[in-house]
Motif scaffolding. Sequence first.
Motif, PDB file in Angstrom:
ATOM      1  N   THR A   1     -47.465  42.439 -25.026  1.00  0.00           N
ATOM      2  CA  THR A   1     -46.630  43.523 -24.240  1.00  0.00           C
ATOM      3  C   THR A   1     -45.127  43.135 -24.554  1.00  0.00           C
ATOM      4  OG1 THR A   1     -48.166  43.518 -22.714  1.00  0.00           O
ATOM      5  CG2 THR A   1     -45.889  44.385 -22.237  1.00  0.00           C
ATOM      6  N   HIS A   2     -44.665  44.388 -25.012  1.00  0.00           N
ATOM      7  CA  HIS A   2     -43.095  44.400 -25.362  1.00  0.00           C
ATOM      8  C   HIS A   2     -42.100  44.405 -24.028  1.00  0.00           C
ATOM      9  CE1 HIS A   2     -39.297  44.754 -27.329  1.00  0.00           C
ATOM     10  NE2 HIS A   2     -39.952  45.255 -28.494  1.00  0.00           N
ATOM     11  N   GLY A   3     -41.693  43.265 -23.662  1.00  0.00           N
ATOM     12  CA  GLY A   3     -41.071  43.211 -22.269  1.00  0.00           C
ATOM     13  C   GLY A   3     -39.455  43.524 -22.412  1.00  0.00           C
ATOM     14  N   ALA A   4     -39.031  44.081 -23.672  1.00  0.00           N
ATOM     15  CA  ALA A   4     -37.626  44.620 -23.787  1.00  0.00           C
ATOM     16  C   ALA A   4     -37.654  46.118 -24.116  1.00  0.00           C
ATOM     17  CB  ALA A   4     -36.728  43.531 -24.678  1.00  0.00           C
ATOM     18  N   ALA A   5     -38.733  46.831 -23.859  1.00  0.00           N
ATOM     19  CA  ALA A   5     -38.741  48.336 -24.443  1.00  0.00           C
ATOM     20  C   ALA A   5     -38.382  49.071 -23.277  1.00  0.00           C
ATOM     21  CB  ALA A   5     -40.140  48.539 -25.054  1.00  0.00           C
ATOM     22  N   LEU A   6     -37.622  50.245 -23.644  1.00  0.00           N
ATOM     23  CA  LEU A   6     -37.242  51.254 -22.566  1.00  0.00           C
ATOM     24  C   LEU A   6     -37.421  52.628 -22.862  1.00  0.00           C
ATOM     25  CD1 LEU A   6     -33.633  49.895 -21.760  1.00  0.00           C
ATOM     26  CD2 LEU A   6     -35.544  49.527 -20.613  1.00  0.00           C
ATOM     27  N   THR A   7     -37.893  53.321 -22.164  1.00  0.00           N
ATOM     28  CA  THR A   7     -38.203  54.956 -22.484  1.00  0.00           C
ATOM     29  C   THR A   7     -37.151  55.972 -22.052  1.00  0.00           C
ATOM     30  OG1 THR A   7     -40.675  54.683 -21.802  1.00  0.00           O
ATOM     31  CG2 THR A   7     -39.775  56.773 -21.673  1.00  0.00           C
ATOM     32  N   VAL A   8     -36.506  56.535 -23.006  1.00  0.00           N
ATOM     33  CA  VAL A   8     -35.511  57.391 -22.822  1.00  0.00           C
ATOM     34  C   VAL A   8     -35.701  58.684 -22.781  1.00  0.00           C
ATOM     35  CG1 VAL A   8     -33.003  57.867 -23.749  1.00  0.00           C
ATOM     36  CG2 VAL A   8     -34.175  55.655 -24.177  1.00  0.00           C
TER      37      VAL A   8
ATOM     38  N   ALA B 198     -29.006  47.781 -20.143  1.00  0.00           N
ATOM     39  CA  ALA B 198     -28.820  48.867 -20.305  1.00  0.00           C
ATOM     40  C   ALA B 198     -29.710  49.686 -19.535  1.00  0.00           C
ATOM     41  CB  ALA B 198     -29.816  49.268 -21.913  1.00  0.00           C
ATOM     42  N   LEU B 199     -30.553  49.248 -18.753  1.00  0.00           N
ATOM     43  CA  LEU B 199     -31.178  49.777 -17.747  1.00  0.00           C
ATOM     44  C   LEU B 199     -30.169  49.825 -16.419  1.00  0.00           C
ATOM     45  CD1 LEU B 199     -33.819  51.172 -16.625  1.00  0.00           C
ATOM     46  CD2 LEU B 199     -34.569  48.935 -15.762  1.00  0.00           C
ATOM     47  N   GLU B 200     -29.434  48.852 -16.152  1.00  0.00           N
ATOM     48  CA  GLU B 200     -28.606  48.852 -15.150  1.00  0.00           C
ATOM     49  C   GLU B 200     -27.481  49.976 -15.117  1.00  0.00           C
ATOM     50  OE1 GLU B 200     -27.605  44.819 -14.488  1.00  0.00           O
ATOM     51  OE2 GLU B 200     -29.566  44.443 -13.515  1.00  0.00           O
ATOM     52  N   ARG B 201     -27.097  49.779 -16.458  1.00  0.00           N
ATOM     53  CA  ARG B 201     -25.704  50.570 -16.776  1.00  0.00           C
ATOM     54  C   ARG B 201     -26.058  52.144 -16.824  1.00  0.00           C
ATOM     55  NH1 ARG B 201     -21.496  48.494 -19.911  1.00  0.00           N
ATOM     56  NH2 ARG B 201     -20.820  50.602 -19.775  1.00  0.00           N
TER      57      ARG B 201
ATOM     58  N   GLU C 286     -35.875  54.510 -18.340  1.00  0.00           N
ATOM     59  CA  GLU C 286     -36.785  53.631 -17.559  1.00  0.00           C
ATOM     60  C   GLU C 286     -37.601  52.701 -18.331  1.00  0.00           C
ATOM     61  OE1 GLU C 286     -39.131  57.369 -16.549  1.00  0.00           O
ATOM     62  OE2 GLU C 286     -38.096  58.018 -15.145  1.00  0.00           O
ATOM     63  N   PRO C 287     -38.195  51.861 -17.709  1.00  0.00           N
ATOM     64  CA  PRO C 287     -38.977  50.721 -18.150  1.00  0.00           C
ATOM     65  C   PRO C 287     -40.084  51.484 -18.940  1.00  0.00           C
ATOM     66  CG  PRO C 287     -38.361  50.213 -16.107  1.00  0.00           C
ATOM     67  CD  PRO C 287     -38.142  51.547 -16.153  1.00  0.00           C
ATOM     68  N   ALA C 288     -40.374  51.047 -20.325  1.00  0.00           N
ATOM     69  CA  ALA C 288     -41.506  51.590 -20.950  1.00  0.00           C
ATOM     70  C   ALA C 288     -42.811  51.077 -20.457  1.00  0.00           C
ATOM     71  CB  ALA C 288     -41.435  51.108 -22.426  1.00  0.00           C
ATOM     72  N   GLU C 289     -43.914  52.372 -20.314  1.00  0.00           N
ATOM     73  CA  GLU C 289     -45.178  51.958 -19.974  1.00  0.00           C
ATOM     74  C   GLU C 289     -46.053  51.829 -20.947  1.00  0.00           C
ATOM     75  OE1 GLU C 289     -48.598  54.462 -17.536  1.00  0.00           O
ATOM     76  OE2 GLU C 289     -47.062  55.387 -18.130  1.00  0.00           O
ATOM     77  N   HIS C 290     -46.545  50.452 -20.746  1.00  0.00           N
ATOM     78  CA  HIS C 290     -47.299  49.960 -21.988  1.00  0.00           C
ATOM     79  C   HIS C 290     -48.935  50.410 -21.908  1.00  0.00           C
ATOM     80  CE1 HIS C 290     -43.948  47.399 -23.100  1.00  0.00           C
ATOM     81  NE2 HIS C 290     -44.018  47.220 -21.906  1.00  0.00           N
ATOM     82  N   LEU C 291     -49.307  51.120 -22.528  1.00  0.00           N
ATOM     83  CA  LEU C 291     -50.949  51.473 -22.682  1.00  0.00           C
ATOM     84  C   LEU C 291     -51.483  51.006 -24.016  1.00  0.00           C
ATOM     85  CD1 LEU C 291     -50.253  55.303 -21.162  1.00  0.00           C
ATOM     86  CD2 LEU C 291     -50.826  53.324 -19.897  1.00  0.00           C
TER      87      LEU C 291
END
Length: 397
Positions: free
Chosen positions: A156-163, A215-218, A236-241
């Motif tokens: 799981t990629h723990g440092a991925a974000l959805t934009v 990045a998420l906080e800012r 938002e944090p990325a959803e891993h499927l």
Amino acid sequence: MANRNMQQASFQSRNSPKPGRRGTDSPAVEQTPADKGSPAPPPRWSPAVEPTNAAAEESGEGQTNITLDITSFRKPGEKTFTQRSRLFVGSLPLDIQEEEFKNMFAKYGNVKEAFINRERGFGFIRLETRTLAEIAKTELDGSLINNRPIRVRFATHGAALTVRNLLPVVTNELLEQAFSEFGPVERAIVVTDDRGRPTGKGIVEFANKVSARKALERCTEGALLLTNTPCPVIVEPAEHLDDDEGLPEKLLAKTPKYYKEREQPPRFAQPGTFEFEFSSRWKALDEMEKQQREQVDRNIKEAKEKLEAELESAKHEHQLMLMRQDLMRRQEELRRLEELRNQELQRRKQIEMRHEEERRRREEEMMRHREHEDLRRQPDGFKPNYLENVLCLGHVW
């Protein structure tokens, strides 16, 4: 091979418990025993495969040396040893050593970040590229170690974000440039549909969790704008499927509920039955949910269109206000310049007047000095007439 930069991978072919799972683009090519005298089947993948033992081809047994260029599995501009090439390996023997764990992946290129949790029997390892990790996953998943099949999955990629809220002019490069201020970015992708049109969504993968959290906080506290339009991105944090492996039958826990639900095979509900009645109610509920979602989508679309129209109008008003302010500033500047010009003219006039007064004063002094000199040069007999001369000069002036 002539190229010294090419890496060599040599291995001995063996009968696999799962020959059908071997990938056709794998660097590890298996050979099945062939009948004596029959030609050995060519490998199903290319680029460069060089069998070096002719006797092995005739008998179907022996060792086959394969030379391949690991760099051919790297896409142009692809970053190496990223989180996307990190694998999770489960069901490992509890006594496995780290060197043995690394040797499992040695033929897939350089390895990095090998970690083993012997108490729980799992580990993580990072390969050079995503393609090599996919090949390793395909080949090693389900292989036997000490008569025990191991599981290989992408970690799981723990440092991925959805934009979200990306405008159509945003590209991968612009997205990476914008989020690089929070830390090193491994991958930034604008998601498109099947026709290559942007969907307004994107994925940003950082090299570490600290950068992703920053990045998420800012972006949550502030408003990050990528273009001229004041439309902030939503992060938002990325959803891993897992849409690759799914849920195989062998991995599902066989609980009492499992056996109870699996008593009946797949079937269509027959009209007039208990199953058909509740199936119809479920479908009606799903249709109602679908309609409500469509209504919500329409409302959101109308609200967005209204906001865009208000934005265009506000932009025009803002531009007019800026133009008015600029005009007032220019007028004020002209007025100030005119005042400075008048002050300069007044100053010059005063200077000229002073100069004129100074000139007259000097002329008078020179005349008086000249008269005085003339009086000094006159003979003594003319001195009584000095008063008359002065009076005459006074009348002239």
